[in-house]
Design an enzyme around this catalytic site. Structure first.
Site, PDB file in Angstrom:
ATOM      1  N   ASN A 152      -9.914   3.832   1.984  1.00 37.91           N
ATOM      2  CA  ASN A 152     -10.344   2.517   1.494  1.00 37.91           C
ATOM      3  C   ASN A 152     -11.083   1.687   2.548  1.00 37.91           C
ATOM      4  OD1 ASN A 152      -7.951   2.293   2.908  1.00 37.91           O
ATOM      5  ND2 ASN A 152      -7.128   0.659   1.622  1.00 37.91           N
ATOM      6  N   GLU A 249       1.308   3.474   8.501  1.00 36.49           N
ATOM      7  CA  GLU A 249       0.799   2.375   7.657  1.00 36.49           C
ATOM      8  C   GLU A 249       0.673   2.920   6.250  1.00 36.49           C
ATOM      9  OE1 GLU A 249       0.468  -0.622   8.321  1.00 36.49           O
ATOM     10  OE2 GLU A 249       0.392  -0.741  10.497  1.00 36.49           O
ATOM     11  N   CYS A 283      -3.875  -1.587   0.442  1.00 34.86           N
ATOM     12  CA  CYS A 283      -2.445  -1.275   0.537  1.00 34.86           C
ATOM     13  C   CYS A 283      -1.561  -2.506   0.395  1.00 34.86           C
ATOM     14  CB  CYS A 283      -2.177  -0.609   1.874  1.00 34.86           C
ATOM     15  SG  CYS A 283      -2.850  -1.553   3.238  1.00 34.86           S
ATOM     16  N   GLU A 457       0.225  -2.364  13.490  1.00 36.14           N
ATOM     17  CA  GLU A 457      -1.118  -2.305  14.044  1.00 36.14           C
ATOM     18  C   GLU A 457      -1.535  -3.731  14.399  1.00 36.14           C
ATOM     19  OE1 GLU A 457      -3.335   0.257  11.070  1.00 36.14           O
ATOM     20  OE2 GLU A 457      -3.314   1.545  12.844  1.00 36.14           O
TER      21      GLU A 457
HETATM   22  P1  NAD Z   1      -3.229  10.001   1.365  1.00 37.66           P
HETATM   23  O1  NAD Z   1      -1.828   9.854   1.773  1.00 37.66           O
HETATM   24  O2  NAD Z   1      -3.544  10.911   0.241  1.00 37.66           O
HETATM   25  O3  NAD Z   1      -4.098  10.537   2.589  1.00 37.66           O
HETATM   26  C1  NAD Z   1      -4.170   9.831   3.818  1.00 37.66           C
HETATM   27  C2  NAD Z   1      -4.684  10.758   4.896  1.00 37.66           C
HETATM   28  O4  NAD Z   1      -3.683  11.734   5.199  1.00 37.66           O
HETATM   29  C3  NAD Z   1      -5.934  11.554   4.523  1.00 37.66           C
HETATM   30  O5  NAD Z   1      -6.791  11.595   5.643  1.00 37.66           O
HETATM   31  C4  NAD Z   1      -5.387  12.936   4.218  1.00 37.66           C
HETATM   32  O6  NAD Z   1      -6.312  13.988   4.427  1.00 37.66           O
HETATM   33  C5  NAD Z   1      -4.258  13.027   5.230  1.00 37.66           C
HETATM   34  N1  NAD Z   1      -3.197  13.993   4.913  1.00 37.66           N
HETATM   35  C6  NAD Z   1      -2.761  14.393   3.693  1.00 37.66           C
HETATM   36  N2  NAD Z   1      -1.734  15.267   3.838  1.00 37.66           N
HETATM   37  C7  NAD Z   1      -1.521  15.415   5.168  1.00 37.66           C
HETATM   38  C8  NAD Z   1      -0.595  16.184   5.944  1.00 37.66           C
HETATM   39  N3  NAD Z   1       0.324  16.965   5.377  1.00 37.66           N
HETATM   40  N4  NAD Z   1      -0.644  16.083   7.291  1.00 37.66           N
HETATM   41  C9  NAD Z   1      -1.547  15.276   7.882  1.00 37.66           C
HETATM   42  N5  NAD Z   1      -2.454  14.534   7.200  1.00 37.66           N
HETATM   43  C10 NAD Z   1      -2.444  14.605   5.860  1.00 37.66           C
HETATM   44  O7  NAD Z   1      -3.764   8.535   1.095  1.00 37.66           O
HETATM   45  P2  NAD Z   1      -5.166   8.083   0.490  1.00 37.66           P
HETATM   46  O8  NAD Z   1      -5.158   8.433  -0.967  1.00 37.66           O
HETATM   47  O9  NAD Z   1      -6.274   8.568   1.356  1.00 37.66           O
HETATM   48  O10 NAD Z   1      -5.092   6.496   0.679  1.00 37.66           O
HETATM   49  C11 NAD Z   1      -4.420   5.661  -0.202  1.00 37.66           C
HETATM   50  C12 NAD Z   1      -3.042   5.331   0.324  1.00 37.66           C
HETATM   51  O11 NAD Z   1      -3.130   4.804   1.632  1.00 37.66           O
HETATM   52  C13 NAD Z   1      -2.337   4.281  -0.496  1.00 37.66           C
HETATM   53  O12 NAD Z   1      -0.997   4.618  -0.669  1.00 37.66           O
HETATM   54  C14 NAD Z   1      -2.458   3.036   0.357  1.00 37.66           C
HETATM   55  O13 NAD Z   1      -1.471   2.074   0.130  1.00 37.66           O
HETATM   56  C15 NAD Z   1      -2.381   3.600   1.730  1.00 37.66           C
HETATM   57  N6  NAD Z   1      -2.974   2.687   2.699  1.00 37.66           N
HETATM   58  C16 NAD Z   1      -2.162   2.014   3.577  1.00 37.66           C
HETATM   59  C17 NAD Z   1      -2.702   1.122   4.482  1.00 37.66           C
HETATM   60  C18 NAD Z   1      -1.832   0.358   5.448  1.00 37.66           C
HETATM   61  O14 NAD Z   1      -2.353  -0.086   6.446  1.00 37.66           O
HETATM   62  N7  NAD Z   1      -0.546   0.208   5.213  1.00 37.66           N
HETATM   63  C19 NAD Z   1      -4.075   0.901   4.502  1.00 37.66           C
HETATM   64  C20 NAD Z   1      -4.874   1.601   3.605  1.00 37.66           C
HETATM   65  C21 NAD Z   1      -4.316   2.491   2.711  1.00 37.66           C
END
Ligand code: NAD
Length: 483
Positions: A152, A249, A283, A457
């Site tokens: 995002n 996060e 998020c 962060e």
């Molecule tokens: P996601 O969990 O599907 O993926 C996040 C990242 O993790 C990607 O780069 C993905 O390739 C990687 N990944 C997936 N499986 C992995 C593994 N087993 N080992 C290591 N890396 C792995 O999330 P998304 O769909 O890309 O993003 C949306 C989510 O992110 C939502 O839940 C949102 O709330 C959260 N988010 C949180 C914050 C925050 O700061 N708290 C900010 C933005 C988004």
């Protein structure tokens, strides 16, 4: 392919390609057009990046902190100078409207580089007097850090992780989300231009498997993930297996509480920002909007009127205020939640459908009469879907707001200052707002409690998560051994 990067990865100061890795198409969400192709990092690429980072970190850690900081602040200036170009790339990468990316992405990345660049020279240990003897502490970097991003905010996430990591003398291998692989490469390029030694910040593309490989490598001392709770649990467990440091996060289902004395226009504005900005793909969004029943009708009326003013369209156009969902997959997930909202009996106020045009557009959607047990009130949707719930009593709304596994953010709208602080004091959330929503200045800690994450962060807090203290006991007299 109008946004094809020179190569997929950025390692040891230069672009690197390995077409043996799986091809990842980069799609412009507003049209479905393919912008670029990158390749997932193969084991050979991961090895190259980690070896470069481990080697570069040793030298980088020897730099004076102020010199390290100067590189970061120079990078911040380059980012500001190129804000327009970087914002256009962010818009292509994510589909977010240019009116957002111009003010919220590269600029936020620059803020982080500037802030931690300035802080670098102030990072010290302390002197602890013990009579004749004393202890001194030394703040040391952790070593090689891995950053893993969500889709995002690709530029912001790369900078929020890189800036404190590098300021403390660490090196980083960053894996962007496979959905938005373009922007982090630009940050890597700019850091080199700003004078960062090669190998200190590297970008490796790939899916979860590449991320998992990075996380489990014994050379890695710390993992910072921005992603969903399920991914967070996996990554945290993998990191724990080798006792690595983590920052997590993760997701949220945050409450925003609107009391009967709130300024309605501001509360509606907060609800719009906290649900529809970036098409709801944030998020910390306040997706459970608890509205006091005395003002519910007025609130919903103004919400519907103001939501009708959204300009949904091509995110490259200045006037557009709502762009598409980042991908077809994400659009389908959100449409599925909207269908559940309807079938479980929530009352649709506006939106609730895909728009009849190319790309992955969903109209800003508001459900009223939502109850705590409905799926749309319990699960993170990550799209432009607001759930409005009624309440009458302060204690009741606090208990319901806290009745979730998540704990990222929370907001309160009221003119009663005592109530504002009293309620915020009882909400289980890391980042809170009073008469506002979703502000994230670099000076303030950002992160969650409960399932929403570990660590913080931004702010001085982030330094604690990218450095560790060595303590040194200094004896001035003789050692008194028992024999
Ligand atoms: P996601 O969990 O599907 O993926 C996040 C990242 O993790 C990607 O780069 C993905 O390739 C990687 N990944 C997936 N499986 C992995 C593994 N087993 N080992 C290591 N890396 C792995 O999330 P998304 O769909 O890309 O993003 C949306 C989510 O992110 C939502 O839940 C949102 O709330 C959260 N988010 C949180 C914050 C925050 O700061 N708290 C900010 C933005 C988004």
């Amino acid at each position: 392919m109008i946004a094809q990067p020179k190569a997929s990865h950025f390692i040891n100061g230069t672009y690197v390609e390995d077409t043996a890795g799986d091809a990842i198409p980069v799609i412009f969400a507003a049209t479905g057009e393919q912008l670029a192709t990158v390749h997932a990092g193969t084991p050979a690429i991961v090895e190259q990046a980690l070896a470069a980072a481990a080697e570069a970190q040793k030298e980088w850690a020897k730099w004076s902190p102020r010199d390290r900081g100067r590189v970061l602040t120079r990078a911040a200036q380059i980012i500001r100078d190129r804000n327009e170009e970087l914002s256009q790339l962010e818009t292509l990468d994510t589909g977010k409207p240019i009116q957002e990316t111009r003010v919220a992405d590269a600029t936020s990345g620059a803020d982080a580089l500037e802030y931690f660049g300035g802080l670098a020279g102030t990072l010290t240990g302390e002197h602890i007097p013990l009579g004749e003897d004393w202890v001194y502490t030394v703040r040391e970097p952790l070593g090689v850090c891995v950053g893993i991003g969500a889709w995002n905010y690709p530029t912001q996430i790369a900078c929020w992780k890189a800036a404190p990591a590098l300021a403390c003398g660490n090196a980083m291998v960053f894996k962007p989300s496979e959905t938005t692989p373009l922007c982090a490469l630009k940050i890597a390029e700019i850091l080199i231009e700003a004078g960062l030694p090669k190998g200190v910040f590297n970008v490796v593309q790939g899916m979860g498997a590449t991320g998992a490989q990075l996380v489990s490598d014994p050379r890695v001392e710390k993992v910072s993930l921005t992603g969903s709770v399920p991914t967070g649990k996996k990554v945290y467990a993998a990191a724990a297996a080798e006792m690595k440091h983590v920052t997590m996060e993760l997701g949220g289902k945050s409450p925003m509480i609107v009391f009967e004395d709130a300024d309605i226009e501001n509360a509606v504005g907060g609800a719009i920002l906290g649900n529809f900005y970036s098409s709801g793909q944030i998020c910390s969004n306040g997706t459970r909007v608890f509205v006091h029943s005395a003002i519910k009708d007025k609130f919903l009326k103004r919400l519907a009127e103001r939501s009708a003013q959204a300009i949904i369209g091509d995110p490259r156009e200045d006037a557009t205020s709502i762009g598409p969902m980042v991908s077809e997959t994400q659009m389908d997930i959100v449409l599925d939640y909207i269908a559940k909202g309807k079938s479980e009996g929530a009352r649709l106020i506006c939106g609730g459908e895909r728009l009849d045009r190319d790309g992955f557009f969903i109209a800003p959607t508001v459900f009223a009469d939502v109850t705590d047990d409905m799926t749309i009130a319990r699960e993170e949707i990550f799209g432009p879907v607001m759930a409005v719930l009624d309440f009458d009593d302060e204690a009741e709304v606090i208990a319901r707001a806290n009745g979730t596994e998540f704990g990222l953010s929370a907001g309160v709208f009221t003119k009663d200052i005592q109530r504002a602080h009293r309620v915020i004091g009882q909400l289980q959330a890391g980042s809170c707002f009073i008469n506002s929503y979703n502000d994230a200045p670099v000076e303030a800690p950002f992160g969650g409690v409960k399932a929403s994450g570990v660590g913080r962060e931004n702010s001085k807090q982030a330094i604690e998560h990218y450095s560790q203290m060595k303590s040194v006991y200094v004896r001035m007299g003789d050692v008194e051994a028992p024999f």
